[in-house]
Design a protein around this motif. Sequence first.
Motif, PDB file in Angstrom:
ATOM      1  N   ASP A 262       0.807  -1.351  -0.071  1.00 45.85           N
ATOM      2  CA  ASP A 262       0.124   0.070   0.140  1.00 45.85           C
ATOM      3  C   ASP A 262       0.783   1.228   0.146  1.00 45.85           C
ATOM      4  O   ASP A 262       1.553   1.390   1.007  1.00 45.85           O
ATOM      5  CB  ASP A 262      -0.853  -0.100   1.238  1.00 45.85           C
ATOM      6  N   PRO A 263       0.975   2.096  -1.222  1.00 47.37           N
ATOM      7  CA  PRO A 263       1.939   3.173  -1.061  1.00 47.37           C
ATOM      8  C   PRO A 263       1.337   4.275  -0.294  1.00 47.37           C
ATOM      9  O   PRO A 263       2.178   5.162  -0.146  1.00 47.37           O
ATOM     10  CB  PRO A 263       1.734   3.602  -2.794  1.00 47.37           C
ATOM     11  N   ARG A 264       0.167   4.167   0.208  1.00 50.04           N
ATOM     12  CA  ARG A 264      -0.075   5.383   1.232  1.00 50.04           C
ATOM     13  C   ARG A 264       0.472   5.420   2.386  1.00 50.04           C
ATOM     14  O   ARG A 264       0.650   6.413   3.349  1.00 50.04           O
ATOM     15  CB  ARG A 264      -1.652   5.227   1.298  1.00 50.04           C
ATOM     16  N   ARG A 267       2.951   7.720   3.371  1.00 55.48           N
ATOM     17  CA  ARG A 267       2.916   9.100   2.436  1.00 55.48           C
ATOM     18  C   ARG A 267       1.880   9.972   2.829  1.00 55.48           C
ATOM     19  O   ARG A 267       1.968  11.077   3.390  1.00 55.48           O
ATOM     20  CB  ARG A 267       2.738   8.236   1.086  1.00 55.48           C
ATOM     21  N   HIS A 289       0.429  -2.351  -5.045  1.00 57.29           N
ATOM     22  CA  HIS A 289       1.542  -2.464  -6.156  1.00 57.29           C
ATOM     23  C   HIS A 289       2.441  -3.525  -5.687  1.00 57.29           C
ATOM     24  O   HIS A 289       2.631  -3.830  -4.295  1.00 57.29           O
ATOM     25  CB  HIS A 289       2.377  -1.319  -6.605  1.00 57.29           C
ATOM     26  N   GLU A 291       6.482  -5.401  -5.255  1.00 54.95           N
ATOM     27  CA  GLU A 291       7.369  -4.816  -4.771  1.00 54.95           C
ATOM     28  C   GLU A 291       8.522  -4.182  -5.383  1.00 54.95           C
ATOM     29  O   GLU A 291       9.601  -3.561  -5.319  1.00 54.95           O
ATOM     30  CB  GLU A 291       8.167  -5.848  -3.737  1.00 54.95           C
ATOM     31  N   PHE A 294       8.071   1.042  -8.077  1.00 50.96           N
ATOM     32  CA  PHE A 294       8.191   2.249  -6.905  1.00 50.96           C
ATOM     33  C   PHE A 294       7.455   3.163  -7.385  1.00 50.96           C
ATOM     34  O   PHE A 294       7.614   3.676  -8.424  1.00 50.96           O
ATOM     35  CB  PHE A 294       9.919   2.405  -6.829  1.00 50.96           C
ATOM     36  N   ILE A 295       6.964   3.907  -6.421  1.00 55.06           N
ATOM     37  CA  ILE A 295       5.955   5.173  -6.592  1.00 55.06           C
ATOM     38  C   ILE A 295       6.699   6.130  -6.205  1.00 55.06           C
ATOM     39  O   ILE A 295       7.383   6.519  -5.061  1.00 55.06           O
ATOM     40  CB  ILE A 295       4.738   5.003  -5.596  1.00 55.06           C
ATOM     41  N   CYS A 313      -0.646   9.192 -10.277  1.00 59.62           N
ATOM     42  CA  CYS A 313       0.580   8.246 -10.051  1.00 59.62           C
ATOM     43  C   CYS A 313       1.915   8.344 -10.988  1.00 59.62           C
ATOM     44  O   CYS A 313       1.498   8.006 -12.061  1.00 59.62           O
ATOM     45  CB  CYS A 313       0.079   6.787  -9.714  1.00 59.62           C
ATOM     46  N   PHE A 315       5.446   6.288 -11.338  1.00 60.14           N
ATOM     47  CA  PHE A 315       5.925   5.245 -10.948  1.00 60.14           C
ATOM     48  C   PHE A 315       7.227   4.748 -11.740  1.00 60.14           C
ATOM     49  O   PHE A 315       7.431   5.227 -12.710  1.00 60.14           O
ATOM     50  CB  PHE A 315       5.089   4.027 -10.597  1.00 60.14           C
ATOM     51  N   GLN A 324      11.911  -2.846  -1.076  1.00 61.90           N
ATOM     52  CA  GLN A 324      10.536  -2.755  -0.628  1.00 61.90           C
ATOM     53  C   GLN A 324      10.134  -4.024  -0.221  1.00 61.90           C
ATOM     54  O   GLN A 324       8.840  -4.163   0.267  1.00 61.90           O
ATOM     55  CB  GLN A 324       9.626  -2.146  -1.683  1.00 61.90           C
ATOM     56  N   GLN A 327       8.387  -4.781   2.832  1.00 66.17           N
ATOM     57  CA  GLN A 327       6.856  -4.433   3.178  1.00 66.17           C
ATOM     58  C   GLN A 327       5.655  -5.377   2.752  1.00 66.17           C
ATOM     59  O   GLN A 327       4.688  -5.053   2.857  1.00 66.17           O
ATOM     60  CB  GLN A 327       6.746  -2.900   2.266  1.00 66.17           C
TER      61      GLN A 327
END
Length: 360
Positions: A262-264, A267, A289, A291, A294-295, A313, A315, A324, A327
Amino acid sequence: MWGIYLFLIALLAVFTILPKIQSSHWIFRVPEFGKIQIFYITFFTFIFGFLIENPSNFLYSQGLLVLLFVHHGVTLVKYTPLYPVKKYRQQHKSSQKLHFISANVYQFNKEYDRFIKLIEKYSPEMFLTMESNGEWEQAMRVLEKEYPFQHKVTLENTYGMHFYSKIEIKSAKTHYFVADDIPSIEAHLKTEDGFSFVFFGVHPPPPSPTEEETSKERDGDLLSAAKRVKDIHQPVIVVGDFNNVAWSKSSILFRKTSHLIDPRIGRSFVSTFHAKYRLLRFPIDLMFHSEDIFIKELKTLENFGSDHLPVYCEFFIDHHNDEQEEQVEGATAEEKAEAEEMIQEGKEEDGERDAVVTED
């Protein structure tokens, strides 16, 4: 004043407790959406308490507000820059920067030109629309020269989806995981610099007093998509109007089942709905997304007449960067069983939707 104070505390406590009850009925699921608002109202109610005459049990009520504030804050802080996540740097073996826009256009929004100008202004390599029907498809044909690759699911039930891309679509399919009128799009793309990835678009129905009585179809659809994504051995982006918030149990189960990020986290909330009411805005247009994606930037764009703000977005893809991987969380055996149960319930739920929906 004291009565108002106590009423606010009771309301905050109820809205905090309801989502803890594991029922799929909208009464228990809708309060999850308002966690940000509950957090702020709790804070202001606490301040309000010092402005009124203090009876003997004042400290107990203020103590309860502190507990509620901490309870919600512990969850919400993960979706702010205050939460530490490992930073990464773009390396020379990565793909070029790519961009997409995801937008619930609102089927009855007739301001087609505003959306077209938005796409022309930001010129993303790809964009996804939800609630796009035949009229929206006709309006967007002016973009097809710039976006020669498309996958269209034109419906009049507010669940139509259209995917447009400058990048070649190698293959695409439409999934109907739990109902034959709720589509998801799976598109396999390959960039000019040789990077393959999969773009997955979802839009399940929300639990609400005006739409679906329960969250069964939503959760079943999302977890079915998660199972499908887990079997894809390429970089994956899943995006769309989830009609869900990132901190809900089913969203967390989606993330763990799919092995996505979760990129949030670390962020921002990136709240999208309702576009017209800033104080009543929830982050329900989500993105996850794999691993090796990359955002660089994730944000909302300006309103174009819809009830949702579009998500933008930027990326890149990097197969050689493992920064990542930590994560990614996997589901436990118990969570996998729960996901299977929710998928089956979603398939068995008989959502009553009209094939053609008109604006009230």
